[in-house]
Design a protein around this motif. Structure first.
Motif, short mmCIF file in Angstrom:
data_model
loop_
_atom_site.label_atom_id
_atom_site.label_comp_id
_atom_site.label_asym_id
_atom_site.label_seq_id
_atom_site.Cartn_x
_atom_site.Cartn_y
_atom_site.Cartn_z
N GLY A 276 0.78 -1.24 0.00
CA GLY A 276 0.00 0.00 0.00
C GLY A 276 0.81 1.28 0.00
O GLY A 276 0.71 2.08 0.93
N ARG A 277 1.57 1.51 -1.04
CA ARG A 277 2.35 2.75 -1.12
C ARG A 277 1.42 3.96 -1.29
O ARG A 277 0.47 3.93 -2.08
CB ARG A 277 3.31 2.69 -2.29
CG ARG A 277 4.09 3.99 -2.50
CD ARG A 277 5.01 3.93 -3.71
NE ARG A 277 5.55 5.25 -4.01
CZ ARG A 277 6.83 5.56 -4.01
NH1 ARG A 277 7.73 4.64 -3.71
NH2 ARG A 277 7.24 6.77 -4.31
N SER A 278 1.69 5.01 -0.54
CA SER A 278 0.97 6.28 -0.66
C SER A 278 1.98 7.41 -0.77
O SER A 278 2.83 7.58 0.10
CB SER A 278 0.09 6.53 0.58
OG SER A 278 -0.87 5.51 0.74
N ASP A 279 1.90 8.16 -1.86
CA ASP A 279 2.76 9.34 -2.04
C ASP A 279 1.99 10.56 -1.54
O ASP A 279 0.88 10.84 -2.01
CB ASP A 279 3.12 9.51 -3.51
CG ASP A 279 4.02 8.39 -4.00
OD1 ASP A 279 5.23 8.49 -3.79
OD2 ASP A 279 3.49 7.42 -4.57
N GLY A 280 2.57 11.27 -0.60
CA GLY A 280 1.85 12.41 -0.04
C GLY A 280 2.79 13.38 0.64
O GLY A 280 3.95 13.55 0.24
N THR B 260 -2.40 12.14 1.62
CA THR B 260 -2.14 11.96 0.20
C THR B 260 -2.80 13.07 -0.61
O THR B 260 -2.63 13.13 -1.83
CB THR B 260 -2.67 10.60 -0.29
OG1 THR B 260 -4.08 10.55 -0.05
CG2 THR B 260 -1.98 9.46 0.42
N ARG B 261 -3.55 13.96 0.06
CA ARG B 261 -4.26 15.04 -0.63
C ARG B 261 -3.92 16.40 -0.01
O ARG B 261 -4.79 17.10 0.52
CB ARG B 261 -5.76 14.80 -0.58
CG ARG B 261 -6.26 13.58 -1.35
CD ARG B 261 -6.04 13.73 -2.85
NE ARG B 261 -6.63 14.93 -3.41
CZ ARG B 261 -7.91 15.02 -3.81
NH1 ARG B 261 -8.71 13.98 -3.72
NH2 ARG B 261 -8.37 16.16 -4.31
N TYR C 190 -0.98 3.74 11.32
CA TYR C 190 -0.86 4.28 9.96
C TYR C 190 -0.48 5.75 10.03
O TYR C 190 -1.09 6.53 10.78
CB TYR C 190 -2.16 4.12 9.18
CG TYR C 190 -2.02 4.60 7.74
CD1 TYR C 190 -1.34 3.82 6.81
CD2 TYR C 190 -2.53 5.83 7.35
CE1 TYR C 190 -1.18 4.25 5.51
CE2 TYR C 190 -2.37 6.27 6.04
CZ TYR C 190 -1.70 5.48 5.12
OH TYR C 190 -1.53 5.91 3.83
N ASN D 8 4.51 6.98 2.20
CA ASN D 8 4.04 6.16 3.32
C ASN D 8 3.59 4.81 2.79
O ASN D 8 3.28 4.66 1.61
CB ASN D 8 2.87 6.86 4.03
CG ASN D 8 2.85 6.58 5.52
OD1 ASN D 8 3.44 5.61 5.97
ND2 ASN D 8 2.17 7.41 6.28
N TYR D 9 3.54 3.83 3.69
CA TYR D 9 3.12 2.49 3.31
C TYR D 9 2.06 1.98 4.28
O TYR D 9 2.13 2.26 5.48
CB TYR D 9 4.30 1.51 3.28
CG TYR D 9 5.31 1.83 2.21
CD1 TYR D 9 5.14 1.36 0.91
CD2 TYR D 9 6.43 2.60 2.50
CE1 TYR D 9 6.06 1.66 -0.08
CE2 TYR D 9 7.36 2.90 1.50
CZ TYR D 9 7.17 2.42 0.22
OH TYR D 9 8.08 2.72 -0.76
N ARG D 10 1.14 1.22 3.75
CA ARG D 10 0.13 0.57 4.59
C ARG D 10 0.76 -0.57 5.41
O ARG D 10 0.30 -0.90 6.49
CB ARG D 10 -0.99 0.01 3.70
CG ARG D 10 -2.10 -0.71 4.45
CD ARG D 10 -3.16 -1.18 3.45
NE ARG D 10 -4.23 -1.91 4.12
CZ ARG D 10 -4.25 -3.22 4.31
NH1 ARG D 10 -3.23 -3.95 3.88
NH2 ARG D 10 -5.26 -3.81 4.91
#
Length: 836
Positions: A236-240, A279-280, A362, A449-451
């Motif tokens: 679960g990669r999240s770019d933020g 992420t937003r 998280y 970030n990662y889940r």
């Protein structure tokens, strides 16, 4: 068994007798070492691995045999292609399943498990698998878990194993920690008990340090797409961005006292910032409140005197919930802390709440709530009457009003609004510009970030490998020296867990109390055992080296046989087992022990079989017992039928009445070979079908399309026996080799009857001849006036003129041609279209 059955072919006049044939060849394989792999000198190594089973007291499940047979067919096929194939098997025998069953029946697992393994081994041998049993292993064997403990110490030495107090799911019935995946709708998947949240000291592995590599390598490995997708989602990669919100009126809240400055644990009199991951970042102008997890370390500091009772009560209620329920619960609950923070974009104060839908595991354990554009935040704001602001609208829209009925979550073809200088930008550009703007003011920086969370390996149970750590008052945490491994699991009569959260091993003073290996002073052992997923995270490395007791895996053999050439298993292990195996392999690679970092070159997930349209279960009474079916039909029939149920990667529906068709196929194969004529020449049309079948089966087996390969062989035997003709030896001898991966016993017997002394699996795969497979004639469809009127036979490569002449020569077609054709269209070898 009689001497004649053991040393001579079965009496072919008596017909196909699977029981006698299968006993004979299983004994002969063992006597001759047919399935023994020359690991040192064998050329063209092919490591065909199947997921090793948990040896339950119920014995081998048909689902196990479905999986193992599919792998066995693939392995036997590769052997016939000239590879030296290594097909080992062992037993994943530690863990809570074994322990709970032992408690239920009143038998110690150390007594129960060896009996279960003996039964499994008997059943697996009866199924005719090409297993080299000399390399069998069990995770409960001290000679094995010595090296599981060594793996732990390798991670500890590299700073990848650590202990911390953490929130965990606790099953009050099983008295142990549960992974999130083991909690279903707030209940333990094993026993159905309501799961609680507890805070316990636990050992963790830093798998999150490898999140980026684990994700990136999925693009290069040859695995089932469904499995890779499951792992991508789990990682679960999240770019933020991480944004900072300064707490307002801090001096009024805490006076002149120093306070904890964020999550670092350091003390400072500086202003307090709350850090959030998002992420937003483009929606920050719509952030109207903050929400912290109830466990967030700043909650006590931020809570005002007026709100302390309500906050403490809420924290108490949240602590009783399991983590999974908090993630999926639809009900929105929360409490205002009494404090405010400044939105760094609007410079306006916004309230700080706590709520159980925010988790410490998280991000930072805190979120900026944007109710206009997040469904959870919108629902929360509606419940507690918090402000909602629109900051995203459809491209070209002039509607700046807050969303009324639901959050507006679109991100494509939209524009930023109510955001000052950033109005009119699209989402992507707004993210970049807003983060740059906030970063220049000291309020933000971009992050990934990662889940994925660190792997908790501690289990407060008895039946598992002890974690090799010693605690000394003087020296602190001390790893057990490698020379003292294994730390053996003691035999404990009373191994029932209790509600303290402490392992039963703590009750064994003679084992628990020990001298410190560093200073010799009084010390105590770690009493938790390790997760069974650690046992299975490296077992594939051990198989080739089971003869070595001084190393976990021999470097030369490992270099020759690893990584695993082909791995077949269930998609229920798509995430945890496969992800943990990849992680451990990467760590051992980085430590210099392996020259590869991905353990399985190829992985395919098999499907699941059901029975008569329903999932198999003991409560439904529809479980298939392999012993009963092998007893009645024979292992070869049962194996072939399992593979005929449907596509191997999808599974199929087991129906008792259908197995008879597979048995008839093997009966016809037997009679065709045993009555085959050697004189004369084979029929050309039959040979054509033979080579078409060789081509089909040769392509289907590597694609795991076993059901269509079997169908092709059944179709061929129908051609061979059409009109009850007698087959020629050259027509059926290659078929014996084609069928051998599916039905190895009868193939060996027929191969011997045909006069061969070597095993059919050393005879090589039959060669495909394209010239012999080519058709002499083709069937061409004829359309007249746009309607299908019949078919004609033409020689391969026949011209348009020949096709038209053949059509006009067929009365049933020619009668529809009522005048001179206006146009003729011919598609070579497929269709003739006559336009009138």
């Amino acid at each position: 068994m009689t001497e004649s059955i053991h040393h001579a072919p079965a009496d072919e006049s008596a017909g196909y007798q699977p029981a006698a044939i299968e006993r004979k060849w299983q004994e002969r394989w063992e006597t001759r070492g047919t399935n023994h792999t020359d690991l040192i000198a064998g050329a063209s190594p092919f490591y065909a691995l199947m997921m090793f089973p948990y040896p339950s007291a119920e014995g081998l499940h048909v689902g196990n045999l479905f999986a193992f047979t599919g792998n066995d067919i693939y392995g036997r096929f590769q052997r016939l292609q000239g590879h030296t194939v290594f097909e080992p098997l062992g037993f994943d025998a530690f863990g809570i399943h074994s322990e709970n069953f032992a408690l239920k029946v009143g038998t110690h697992p150390a007594v129960l498990i060896p009996k279960n393994i003996d039964n499994f081994r008997r059943q697996l041998k009866r199924a005719g698998l090409m297993i080299d049993w000399r390399h069998e292993l069990s995770t409960t064997d001290p000679d094995y878990y010595k090296w599981t403990q060594w793996v732990f110490l390798e991670l500890y030495k590299r700073g990848l194993a650590y202990k911390k107090r953490a929130a965990v799911n606790w099953c009050p019935n099983d008295k142990t920690v549960l992974a999130n995946e083991q909690v279903i709708a707030g209940e333990c998947e094993r026993c159905g008990a309501k799961v609680e949240q507890r805070f316990l000291e636990q050992w963790f592995f830093r798998i999150t340090d490898y999140a980026g590599r684990l994700l990136a390598n999925l693009d290069t490995i040859d695995w089932s797409e469904s499995t890779k997708l499951a792992q991508r989602n789990w990682i679960g990669r999240s770019d933020g961005a991480e944004l900072s919100f300064r707490v307002q009126d801090l001096e009024e809240l805490v006076g002149t006292a120093t306070i904890a400055s964020g999550l670092s644990g350091e003390f400072s009199a500086q202003p307090l910032d709350i850090r959030v991951f998002t992420t937003r970042p483009d929606t920050i102008f719509g952030a109207t409140y903050l929400v912290l997890a109830p466990e967030h370390p700043l909650v006590d500091t931020l809570t005002t005197d007026e709100q302390r009772a309500a906050v403490d009560a809420y924290k108490g209620r949240a602590a009783k919930q399991d983590i999974v329920t908090r993630k999926v619960s639809k009900e929105k609950t929360g409490v205002f802390t009494g404090s405010f923070a400044i939105n760094p974009a609007t410079q306006q104060p916004i309230p700080i709440w706590i709520a159980d839908y925010v988790l410490m595991e998280y991000g930072t354990g805190a979120i900026m709530a944007v109710p206009g554009h997040d469904e959870r935040d919108f629902e929360f704001a509606k419940v507690f009457d918090l402000p909602i602001v629109r900051v995203v609208a459809a491209r070209g829209s002039h509607d700046l009003r807050p969303p009324a009925d639901a959050a507006y979550v679109e991100s494509d073809d939209v524009q930023i609004v109510n955001s000052g200088r950033f109005d009119g930008l699209d989402v992507r550009e707004a993210k970049r510009q807003i983060v740059d703007w906030l970063e220049s003011r000291g309020h933000a920086h971009g992050v990934v970030n990662y889940r994925l969370h660190d792997w908790c390996i501690s289990r407060q149970r008895y039946w598992g490998p002890p974690i090799p750590i010693i605690y000394c008052e003087k020296c602190g945490t001390v790893p057990v020296p490698e020379k003292d491994l294994p730390v053996e699991l003691p035999f404990v009569e009373d191994f029932k867990p209790d509600d303290t959260g402490i392992s039963p091993l703590a009750r064994v003073e003679s084992w628990h109390r020990v001298a410190c290996p560093t200073c010799g002073g009084d010390a105590r052992r770690e009493t938790d055992v390790s997760d069974t997923f650690l046992d299975s995270a490296w077992y594939f490395l051990r198989y080739p080296s089971t003869d070595f007791d001084t190393v976990p895996f021999d470097p030369a053999l490992t270099k020759k046989w690893l990584p695993v050439t082909s791995y077949i298993g269930g998609n229920e292990h798509a995430v945890l087992h496969l992800l943990y195996s990849r992680f451990i392999t990467m760590v051992l690679h980085d430590a210099g022990h392996l020259d590869f970092e991905e353990p399985f070159a190829k992985f395919r997930a098999h499907g699941m079989i059901i029975r008569e349209g329903a999932k198999m279960s003991k409560s439904r009474g529809n479980v298939v017992n392999p012993d009963e079916y092998i007893e009645r039909w024979g292992a070869d029939t049962f194996r072939t039928y399992l593979m005929f149920l449907g596509p191997y990667e999808e599974g199929g529906d087991f129906r008792d009445q259908s197995i008879a068709g597979v048995r008839r196929f093997l009966d016809r194969l037997w009679s065709s070979v045993t009555s085959a004529a050697a004189a004369g020449a084979p029929d050309r049309a039959v040979l054509r079908k033979l080579h078409q079948t060789i081509e089909k089966v040769s392509g289907d087996i590597p694609a795991l399309s076993y059901n269509t390969a079997i169908a092709a062989m059944m179709e061929y035997i129908n051609v061979v026996r059409r009109g009850e003709r007698t087959a020629h030896r050259d027509e059926v001898e290659p078929l014996v080799r084609l069928v051998s991966p599916f039905a190895p016993h009868v193939a060996e017997e027929l191969w011997e009857l045909l006069g061969h002394e070597e095993s059919v699996f050393d005879a090589g795969w039959p060669a495909f001849d394209p010239a012999l497979a080519a058709e002499d004639a083709v069937t061409v469809a004829v359309q007249i006036g746009g309607k299908m009127r019949g078919t004609i036979q033409l020689p391969v490569g026949g011209s348009q003129e020949a096709a038209l002449a053949a059509a006009m020569a067929a009365p049933e077609i020619a009668k529809f041609v009522t005048g001179e054709p206006r146009k003729v269209i011919y598609v070579q070898g497929r269709m003739l279209n006559i336009v009138l």
